[in-house]
Design a protein around this motif. Structure first.
Motif, PDB file in Angstrom:
ATOM      1  N   VAL A   1       0.865  -1.178   0.000  1.00  0.00           N
ATOM      2  CA  VAL A   1       0.000   0.000   0.000  1.00  0.00           C
ATOM      3  C   VAL A   1       0.903   1.230   0.000  1.00  0.00           C
ATOM      4  CG1 VAL A   1      -0.268   0.044   2.520  1.00  0.00           C
ATOM      5  CG2 VAL A   1      -1.951   1.191   1.084  1.00  0.00           C
ATOM      6  N   ALA A   2       0.494   2.221  -0.781  1.00  0.00           N
ATOM      7  CA  ALA A   2       1.284   3.454  -0.860  1.00  0.00           C
ATOM      8  C   ALA A   2       0.366   4.640  -0.594  1.00  0.00           C
ATOM      9  CB  ALA A   2       1.936   3.582  -2.233  1.00  0.00           C
ATOM     10  N   PHE A   3       0.800   5.510   0.281  1.00  0.00           N
ATOM     11  CA  PHE A   3       0.073   6.765   0.505  1.00  0.00           C
ATOM     12  C   PHE A   3       1.065   7.826   0.944  1.00  0.00           C
ATOM     13  CE2 PHE A   3      -1.122   3.840   4.144  1.00  0.00           C
ATOM     14  CZ  PHE A   3      -0.180   4.298   5.051  1.00  0.00           C
ATOM     15  N   GLU A   4       0.526   9.045   1.031  1.00  0.00           N
ATOM     16  CA  GLU A   4       1.372  10.171   1.385  1.00  0.00           C
ATOM     17  C   GLU A   4       1.044  10.575   2.817  1.00  0.00           C
ATOM     18  OE1 GLU A   4       1.634  13.245  -1.890  1.00  0.00           O
ATOM     19  OE2 GLU A   4       1.091  14.494  -0.172  1.00  0.00           O
ATOM     20  N   VAL A   5       2.064  10.745   3.629  1.00  0.00           N
ATOM     21  CA  VAL A   5       1.827  11.219   4.992  1.00  0.00           C
ATOM     22  C   VAL A   5       2.611  12.518   5.188  1.00  0.00           C
ATOM     23  CG1 VAL A   5       1.933  10.683   7.453  1.00  0.00           C
ATOM     24  CG2 VAL A   5       1.583   8.840   5.796  1.00  0.00           C
ATOM     25  N   ASN A   6       1.901  13.559   5.517  1.00  0.00           N
ATOM     26  CA  ASN A   6       2.504  14.885   5.746  1.00  0.00           C
ATOM     27  C   ASN A   6       3.384  15.304   4.565  1.00  0.00           C
ATOM     28  OD1 ASN A   6       1.221  14.799   8.246  1.00  0.00           O
ATOM     29  ND2 ASN A   6       2.996  13.834   9.216  1.00  0.00           N
ATOM     30  N   GLY A   7       2.874  15.008   3.369  1.00  0.00           N
ATOM     31  CA  GLY A   7       3.560  15.439   2.157  1.00  0.00           C
ATOM     32  C   GLY A   7       4.649  14.508   1.678  1.00  0.00           C
ATOM     33  N   LYS A   8       4.909  13.429   2.415  1.00  0.00           N
ATOM     34  CA  LYS A   8       5.982  12.519   2.031  1.00  0.00           C
ATOM     35  C   LYS A   8       5.387  11.182   1.587  1.00  0.00           C
ATOM     36  CE  LYS A   8      10.201  10.594   3.954  1.00  0.00           C
ATOM     37  NZ  LYS A   8      10.784  10.123   5.196  1.00  0.00           N
ATOM     38  N   ALA A   9       5.840  10.671   0.467  1.00  0.00           N
ATOM     39  CA  ALA A   9       5.312   9.403  -0.059  1.00  0.00           C
ATOM     40  C   ALA A   9       5.882   8.224   0.720  1.00  0.00           C
ATOM     41  CB  ALA A   9       5.660   9.281  -1.536  1.00  0.00           C
ATOM     42  N   HIS A  10       5.023   7.258   1.010  1.00  0.00           N
ATOM     43  CA  HIS A  10       5.459   6.042   1.701  1.00  0.00           C
ATOM     44  C   HIS A  10       4.890   4.837   0.977  1.00  0.00           C
ATOM     45  CE1 HIS A  10       7.094   7.963   5.322  1.00  0.00           C
ATOM     46  NE2 HIS A  10       6.097   8.827   5.195  1.00  0.00           N
ATOM     47  N   ALA A  11       5.708   3.795   0.835  1.00  0.00           N
ATOM     48  CA  ALA A  11       5.236   2.520   0.283  1.00  0.00           C
ATOM     49  C   ALA A  11       5.505   1.461   1.342  1.00  0.00           C
ATOM     50  CB  ALA A  11       5.971   2.196  -1.008  1.00  0.00           C
TER      51      ALA A  11
END
Lengths: 211, 317
Positions: free
Chosen positions: A46-56
């Motif tokens: 799953v990939a989403f953005e947290v506080n403007g930073k992309a995370h996978a």
């Protein structure tokens, strides 16, 4: 004990496995097989953005958004209170709206933009809501505070967007940030210390209203 | 939480088929109730089919002047929609009387209809509950029943349906639209959607296995003044002890449904004929045959007084 390669064995599994091993001595093998647990489901990307930073991430589907933030991304500002959507300590802002991070799976949030307390402001550059909570002493122990602040920021946006509330007398009128409106709209955030009157002062200051 | 696998369906039919194919599979919409129950293992699905990508998030006009509300429309979006606030105020008011801002942002229209009871014995897995485990018995009967049903219950279950939204849907004569794994669609009047517990309290609704709700439609606006009066133990964020959804016309006639009293929203069109005679005349008919417990007998006079408050307000200009 299960022999799945690479399986992380918890203390609970170890104890259960030990108990089953003890039984094997006296009971037929079938009894031991009943205690074999199914392998955990495969992890999912799953990939989403947290506080403007992309995370996978690759997660057990059971992982809540709250646990993904706290345990996998180490963003521990968001708190786990009741873990059942009753207290609001886990409130985060997803695609602009506030939700309980404990009652949603991380895998439901593919592509979403998430804001946590860490993304609202920093000690050097506080969000106006964070600054107002400090000025008005809107907390005692502080555990509910990140959820209160994320909730409050998104709640003022809901008023601006015309989302109605239970205390609104005219459903067709633009809601105003009155004290009763702010309190009603924040009822999903519980403060065990009872700092509500100071929280209301902080909200009113940011909303430009009277507490 | 028990382990499960997860997928996102691409169309309503895909979703229904995905659930039909796997025993123990369930639809996942907002998840605010299902995940809560999965954490305490009252619900133990083996597979979740997420319905967020099905395009069911719109509110559109119908050909006969009503509205079709997509199953995935959130409670907040529904309550906020200008057409709902203007023409179906009872629905907007019922929604904002329930849950919290955070929950309403995630909870969906279909999910709200499908939420499970908040009977404390349903949640307490150390207690017998026929809804959770058919045949286990009912700890609520003879137990702490203050919140529970006063009418329409059975010897197997005295749970109430917790939804506020559904009570407003009942008064508006909403219709639930579904699709099944064979691609067959049907329209279920809200009156026939929820069930009384009878001998099968484990079944809350008349949906069939793997049948997916796609929308809830509202008939064209009926005018009148719209009210949702909810009485609860605190001013906000609590389930109803008693609630009254009502639409009252200028001549004093109208429609009334009660929440918090039964296993489904409680309405009787014949009782509504007594509206011009006042609250007592209505609730005497509407709640005829009620069998309250010592703990919840207060709900009968409370329902009458809540309706009286609504009618008093309806008489003001």
């Amino acid at each position: 004990m299960p022999e799945t390669p690479g399986l992380t064995v918890s203390r609970r599994d170890m104890l259960a496995g030990s108990a089953a091993s003890a039984v094997i001595v006296a009971a037929p093998p079938a009894a031991a097989r009943d205690d074999v647990r199914p392998a955990p489901p495969p992890s999912m990307p799953v990939a989403f953005e947290v506080n403007g930073k992309a995370h996978a991430l690759s997660l057990d589907p059971r992982t809540t958004l709250l646990d993904a933030l706290r345990e996998h991304l180490r963003l521990t500002g968001t708190k786990k209170g009741c873990d059942h959507g009753q207290c609001g300590a886990c409130t985060v802002i997803v695609n602009g709206t506030r939700i309980n991070a404990c009652l949603t799976l991380a895998v439901q949030h593919q592509g979403d933009a998430i804001t946590t307390i860490e993304g609202l402001g920093t000690p050097d550059r506080l969000h106006p809501m964070q600054a107002a909570f400090i000025v008005h002493d809107g907390y005692q122990c502080g555990y509910c505070t990140p959820g209160q602040i994320c909730s409050a920021v998104a709640m003022l946006d809901e008023i601006a967007r015309g989302v109605p509330s239970h205390v609104q007398s005219d459903l067709m009128a633009q809601p105003q940030p009155t004290n009763s409106e702010l309190r009603e709209r924040m009822s999903g955030n519980i403060c065990r210390c009872g700092a509500y009157s100071n929280i209301a002062e902080a909200l009113a200051e940011v909303a430009g209203a009277k507490a | 939480m028990k382990a499960f696998t997860y997928e996102r369906a691409k169309s309503p039919l895909d979703a229904a088929r995905a659930v039909a194919e796997r025993p123990g599979a369930r639809f996942l919409a907002g998840g605010t109730n299902l995940l809560d129950l999965m954490k305490i293992e009252v619900e133990t699905p083996t597979h979740l089919v997420d319905v967020q990508d099905l395009g069911l998030d719109k509110i559109q006009p119908t050909r006969d002047g009503g509205l079709r509300i997509g199953a995935f429309v959130t409670n907040t979006d529904l309550a906020s929609d200008e057409r709902i606030r203007r023409d179906y105020g009872v629905l907007s008011r019922a929604i904002v009387a329930g849950a919290s801002g955070q929950l309403r942002n995630k909870a969906t229209t279909a999910g709200n209809l499908l939420q499970r009871t908040r009977c404390p014995y349903f949640y307490d897995t150390n207690m017998p509950c026929n809804k959770r485990r058919p045949g286990a018995g009912c700890a609520a009967i003879g137990g702490a029943s203050r919140q529970l049903a006063v009418i329409g219950a059975s010897d197997n279950c005295i749970a109430t349906h917790p939804s506020d939204m559904a009570v407003a849907m009942r008064v508006l004569d909403a219709v639930v639209e579904t699709i099944d794994p064979a691609g067959q669609t049907r329209a279920i009047p809200i009156a026939d959607f929820h069930r009384l517990p009878g001998d099968t309290p484990q079944q809350d609704t008349n949906l069939r296995t793997a049948e997916l709700i796609t929308a809830v439609t509202l008939p064209k606006p009926i005018g009148g003044r719209h009210f949702y009066e909810k009485v609860r133990d605190r001013a906000s964020y609590a389930f109803a002890l008693v609630s009254v959804a009502a639409v009252i016309g200028k001549d004093g006639s109208g429609r009334v449904a009660l929440g918090g009293v039964a296993h489904k929203p409680w309405r009787d069109v014949a009782a509504e004929a007594a509206l011009p005679q006042g609250a007592r005349a209505v609730t005497q008919r509407l709640l005829a045959g009620a069998k309250p417990t010592d703990d919840n007998a207060f709900k009968l006079p409370l329902a009458e007084r809540a309706l009286a408050a609504v009618l008093a307000e309806a008489r003001t200009a």
